[in-house]
Design a protein around this motif. Sequence first.
Motif, PDB file in Angstrom:
ATOM      1  N   SER A 121     -14.912  23.896 -52.916  1.00 19.82           N
ATOM      2  CA  SER A 121     -14.887  24.539 -54.229  1.00 19.82           C
ATOM      3  C   SER A 121     -14.049  23.754 -55.239  1.00 19.82           C
ATOM      4  CB  SER A 121     -14.305  25.952 -54.115  1.00 19.82           C
ATOM      5  OG  SER A 121     -12.970  25.905 -53.630  1.00 19.82           O
ATOM      6  N   GLY A 122     -13.423  22.649 -54.795  1.00 18.58           N
ATOM      7  CA  GLY A 122     -12.566  21.863 -55.677  1.00 18.58           C
ATOM      8  C   GLY A 122     -13.372  20.947 -56.574  1.00 18.58           C
ATOM      9  N   GLU A 123     -12.613  20.127 -57.329  1.00 14.34           N
ATOM     10  CA  GLU A 123     -13.260  19.225 -58.280  1.00 14.34           C
ATOM     11  C   GLU A 123     -13.542  17.852 -57.671  1.00 14.34           C
ATOM     12  OE1 GLU A 123     -10.775  19.014 -61.679  1.00 14.34           O
ATOM     13  OE2 GLU A 123     -11.025  21.135 -62.216  1.00 14.34           O
ATOM     14  N   GLY A 124     -13.136  17.638 -56.434  1.00 15.18           N
ATOM     15  CA  GLY A 124     -13.346  16.342 -55.788  1.00 15.18           C
ATOM     16  C   GLY A 124     -14.793  16.140 -55.388  1.00 15.18           C
ATOM     17  N   GLU A 125     -14.983  15.216 -54.443  1.00 17.26           N
ATOM     18  CA  GLU A 125     -16.339  14.867 -54.016  1.00 17.26           C
ATOM     19  C   GLU A 125     -16.808  15.704 -52.833  1.00 17.26           C
ATOM     20  OE1 GLU A 125     -16.477  10.699 -53.301  1.00 17.26           O
ATOM     21  OE2 GLU A 125     -16.005  10.162 -55.375  1.00 17.26           O
ATOM     22  N   GLY A 126     -16.101  16.788 -52.550  1.00 13.70           N
ATOM     23  CA  GLY A 126     -16.509  17.629 -51.427  1.00 13.70           C
ATOM     24  C   GLY A 126     -15.932  17.121 -50.123  1.00 13.70           C
ATOM     25  N   MET A 127     -16.667  17.346 -49.037  1.00 15.30           N
ATOM     26  CA  MET A 127     -16.175  16.981 -47.709  1.00 15.30           C
ATOM     27  C   MET A 127     -17.291  16.328 -46.908  1.00 15.30           C
ATOM     28  SD  MET A 127     -14.773  19.593 -44.761  1.00 15.30           S
ATOM     29  CE  MET A 127     -13.151  19.840 -45.430  1.00 15.30           C
ATOM     30  N   SER A 128     -16.976  15.215 -46.269  1.00 17.44           N
ATOM     31  CA  SER A 128     -17.983  14.544 -45.448  1.00 17.44           C
ATOM     32  C   SER A 128     -18.166  15.298 -44.131  1.00 17.44           C
ATOM     33  CB  SER A 128     -17.544  13.099 -45.158  1.00 17.44           C
ATOM     34  OG  SER A 128     -16.426  13.107 -44.287  1.00 17.44           O
ATOM     35  N   PHE A 129     -19.248  15.004 -43.439  1.00 18.50           N
ATOM     36  CA  PHE A 129     -19.492  15.600 -42.128  1.00 18.50           C
ATOM     37  C   PHE A 129     -18.373  15.192 -41.159  1.00 18.50           C
ATOM     38  CE2 PHE A 129     -21.250  15.200 -37.814  1.00 18.50           C
ATOM     39  CZ  PHE A 129     -21.624  16.518 -37.590  1.00 18.50           C
ATOM     40  N   THR A 130     -17.876  13.962 -41.345  1.00 14.90           N
ATOM     41  CA  THR A 130     -16.800  13.457 -40.479  1.00 14.90           C
ATOM     42  C   THR A 130     -15.605  14.403 -40.509  1.00 14.90           C
ATOM     43  OG1 THR A 130     -17.505  11.195 -40.917  1.00 14.90           O
ATOM     44  CG2 THR A 130     -15.290  11.482 -40.014  1.00 14.90           C
ATOM     45  N   GLU A 131     -15.132  14.718 -41.724  1.00 18.31           N
ATOM     46  CA  GLU A 131     -13.976  15.608 -41.837  1.00 18.31           C
ATOM     47  C   GLU A 131     -14.317  17.040 -41.438  1.00 18.31           C
ATOM     48  OE1 GLU A 131     -10.608  14.110 -44.876  1.00 18.31           O
ATOM     49  OE2 GLU A 131     -12.257  15.196 -45.778  1.00 18.31           O
ATOM     50  N   SER A 176      -6.954  19.318 -43.945  1.00 20.19           N
ATOM     51  CA  SER A 176      -6.058  20.400 -44.350  1.00 20.19           C
ATOM     52  C   SER A 176      -5.063  19.920 -45.404  1.00 20.19           C
ATOM     53  CB  SER A 176      -5.273  20.933 -43.142  1.00 20.19           C
ATOM     54  OG  SER A 176      -6.155  21.399 -42.153  1.00 20.19           O
ATOM     55  N   GLY A 177      -5.014  20.628 -46.518  1.00 20.01           N
ATOM     56  CA  GLY A 177      -4.062  20.312 -47.574  1.00 20.01           C
ATOM     57  C   GLY A 177      -4.400  19.065 -48.368  1.00 20.01           C
ATOM     58  N   LYS A 178      -5.592  18.505 -48.149  1.00 16.25           N
ATOM     59  CA  LYS A 178      -5.975  17.289 -48.861  1.00 16.25           C
ATOM     60  C   LYS A 178      -7.109  17.591 -49.838  1.00 16.25           C
ATOM     61  CE  LYS A 178      -3.133  14.899 -46.384  1.00 16.25           C
ATOM     62  NZ  LYS A 178      -1.900  14.379 -46.971  1.00 16.25           N
ATOM     63  N   SER A 179      -7.015  16.974 -51.033  1.00 13.20           N
ATOM     64  CA  SER A 179      -8.074  17.188 -52.022  1.00 13.20           C
ATOM     65  C   SER A 179      -9.132  16.097 -51.950  1.00 13.20           C
ATOM     66  CB  SER A 179      -7.472  17.220 -53.430  1.00 13.20           C
ATOM     67  OG  SER A 179      -6.756  16.035 -53.684  1.00 13.20           O
ATOM     68  N   ASP A 180      -8.796  14.982 -51.318  1.00 10.41           N
ATOM     69  CA  ASP A 180      -9.745  13.874 -51.162  1.00 10.41           C
ATOM     70  C   ASP A 180      -9.730  13.381 -49.729  1.00 10.41           C
ATOM     71  OD1 ASP A 180     -10.649  13.448 -53.948  1.00 10.41           O
ATOM     72  OD2 ASP A 180      -8.526  13.029 -54.289  1.00 10.41           O
ATOM     73  N   GLU A 181     -10.821  12.728 -49.358  1.00 14.31           N
ATOM     74  CA  GLU A 181     -10.936  12.229 -47.988  1.00 14.31           C
ATOM     75  C   GLU A 181      -9.989  11.054 -47.765  1.00 14.31           C
ATOM     76  OE1 GLU A 181     -14.366  11.436 -44.671  1.00 14.31           O
ATOM     77  OE2 GLU A 181     -14.783  12.334 -46.594  1.00 14.31           O
ATOM     78  N   ARG A 182      -9.379  11.023 -46.577  1.00 10.56           N
ATOM     79  CA  ARG A 182      -8.481   9.918 -46.243  1.00 10.56           C
ATOM     80  C   ARG A 182      -9.281   8.664 -45.947  1.00 10.56           C
ATOM     81  NH1 ARG A 182      -3.463  12.162 -42.778  1.00 10.56           N
ATOM     82  NH2 ARG A 182      -3.593  14.344 -43.281  1.00 10.56           N
ATOM     83  N   ASN A 183      -8.633   7.521 -46.140  1.00 10.07           N
ATOM     84  CA  ASN A 183      -9.243   6.266 -45.702  1.00 10.07           C
ATOM     85  C   ASN A 183      -9.191   6.198 -44.180  1.00 10.07           C
ATOM     86  OD1 ASN A 183      -9.708   5.335 -48.321  1.00 10.07           O
ATOM     87  ND2 ASN A 183      -7.628   4.531 -48.489  1.00 10.07           N
ATOM     88  N   LEU A 184     -10.299   5.782 -43.576  1.00 15.87           N
ATOM     89  CA  LEU A 184     -10.336   5.686 -42.124  1.00 15.87           C
ATOM     90  C   LEU A 184      -9.579   4.449 -41.656  1.00 15.87           C
ATOM     91  CD1 LEU A 184     -14.059   6.685 -41.406  1.00 15.87           C
ATOM     92  CD2 LEU A 184     -12.031   8.129 -41.404  1.00 15.87           C
ATOM     93  N   LEU A 185      -8.787   4.615 -40.613  1.00 18.76           N
ATOM     94  CA  LEU A 185      -7.989   3.513 -40.078  1.00 18.76           C
ATOM     95  C   LEU A 185      -8.793   2.728 -39.050  1.00 18.76           C
ATOM     96  CD1 LEU A 185      -4.645   5.456 -39.465  1.00 18.76           C
ATOM     97  CD2 LEU A 185      -5.253   4.080 -41.457  1.00 18.76           C
ATOM     98  N   ASN A 186      -8.570   1.406 -38.971  1.00 20.45           N
ATOM     99  CA  ASN A 186      -9.228   0.636 -37.917  1.00 20.45           C
ATOM    100  C   ASN A 186      -8.476   0.838 -36.599  1.00 20.45           C
ATOM    101  OD1 ASN A 186      -7.036  -1.275 -37.735  1.00 20.45           O
ATOM    102  ND2 ASN A 186      -7.837  -2.267 -39.586  1.00 20.45           N
ATOM    103  N   GLU A 187      -9.096   0.441 -35.499  1.00 25.21           N
ATOM    104  CA  GLU A 187      -8.543   0.721 -34.170  1.00 25.21           C
ATOM    105  C   GLU A 187      -7.204   0.023 -33.940  1.00 25.21           C
ATOM    106  OE1 GLU A 187     -10.939   0.772 -30.674  1.00 25.21           O
ATOM    107  OE2 GLU A 187     -12.772   1.222 -31.778  1.00 25.21           O
ATOM    108  N   GLU A 188      -7.055  -1.190 -34.473  1.00 28.12           N
ATOM    109  CA  GLU A 188      -5.811  -1.928 -34.285  1.00 28.12           C
ATOM    110  C   GLU A 188      -4.641  -1.195 -34.962  1.00 28.12           C
ATOM    111  OE1 GLU A 188      -3.848  -6.320 -35.298  1.00 28.12           O
ATOM    112  OE2 GLU A 188      -5.934  -5.891 -35.838  1.00 28.12           O
TER     113      GLU A 188
END
Length: 431
Positions: free
Chosen positions: A159-169, A79-91
């Motif tokens: 519909s944006g100019e980014g790389e779309g959305m992964s299945f994860t998001e 929500s409100g993001k144009s690009d996918e966030r970096n995934l955080l590690n568990e620690e």
Amino acid sequence: MKNLVEELKWRGLYHDSMPGTEEQLLKEVTTAYIGFDPTADSLHIGSMVQIILLVHLKNFGHQPIALVGGATGMIGDPSGKSDERNLLNEETLAKNVAGIKSVLSRFLDFNSADKNAPVMVNNYDWMKEFSFIDFAREVGKRITVNYMMAKDSVKKRLSGEGEGMSFTEFTYQLIQGYDFYHLYKNNNCLLQMGGSDQWGNITTGTELVRRMGGESAKAFALTTPLITKADGSKFGKSEGGNVWLDTDKTSVYKFYQFWVNATDVDAEKYIKIFTFLEKEEIDALIEEHKTAPHLRVLQKKLAEEITIFVHSKEELEKAIQASNILFGNSTAEDLKQLDEATFLEVFDGVPQAEIAKADLENGLEIVTVLNEKTGFFKSNGEARRALTANSISVNREKIKEDFVLTANDLINNQFVLLQSGKKNYFVIRVK
């Protein structure tokens, strides 16, 4: 029950709600939740609206649940993001979850014995054992792809100019929706609240409750507006970046200064949103401010109230004292009360020079300090003229040409504050 929705509306904390939400809150004690994503190990003032919303909920006799998204944080809200966030590690995620829990515990007493005592949960606790196959069968089949694609958070990304959305998001709204169902089933939670950008995720949750909870299942949604400054810029940031709720990230002095420097238009809006003052008092403050805007009555009251709420009255007094050092009639004793961090915050951006502590053993003549040792003045003659004009202060105290600087003049055993006139400051660091 008192009318919470009515209260939120006059304060500017109401954006939208599902039909029946206001009636539900008037009818009985209602359990409601707000989620906080652990993208950092603290929260900044951008989260204050949601924290205050939970406090209002408690004050109006309802039960608040604060959900820390240990599971959803592994995915990232689109929500409100144009690009996918970096995934955080568990620690990192575990550290962030602990940090957010610590912040929230300052505003909500999760150890209270009240019937409507606040509750804190972590969605990782119920998602960690949920297999992908089970989730796909039990949750995925309840919501169509068409329904999910219609959400603004998804449409904008596709519909944006980014790389779309992964299945994860793409699955984020299903997981958040399942959180609502889990809390409905286990905590009798009937309402989810959040910012207006969360409407799509929240209504997916209400839909899952309806489809998974049986014929009598009911769930509601309420959102707050996204706060902006009068000039349209994003709320929650200063020139130095985010304004955090933890002192190790943002000092109380800088926190206080953020609010006291609000524009008149913003202060009039913020004092309703970010304080718990009654309407009559706020209206009176607004009128008082209009008669003498230069006194900044509104900004000072706003800064006082929210600094006490987030930190403490004692910390507020320190912040005011630090502010007076730069803008008021403070003394050498006031300066010596400042800790190193606050001193550096107050005089951030002020020119500095470094001298050796050994130079102070036998004392340094002030003319030498002003010119040769620091460059505060370009020549000895210029320094002497300023001293003759009685315009030079050391640690806020006026001095003459015969003044000798020694180690006894150090603030925190390491600083000296020079001042020429009212506004020209210079910091000496002694090492």
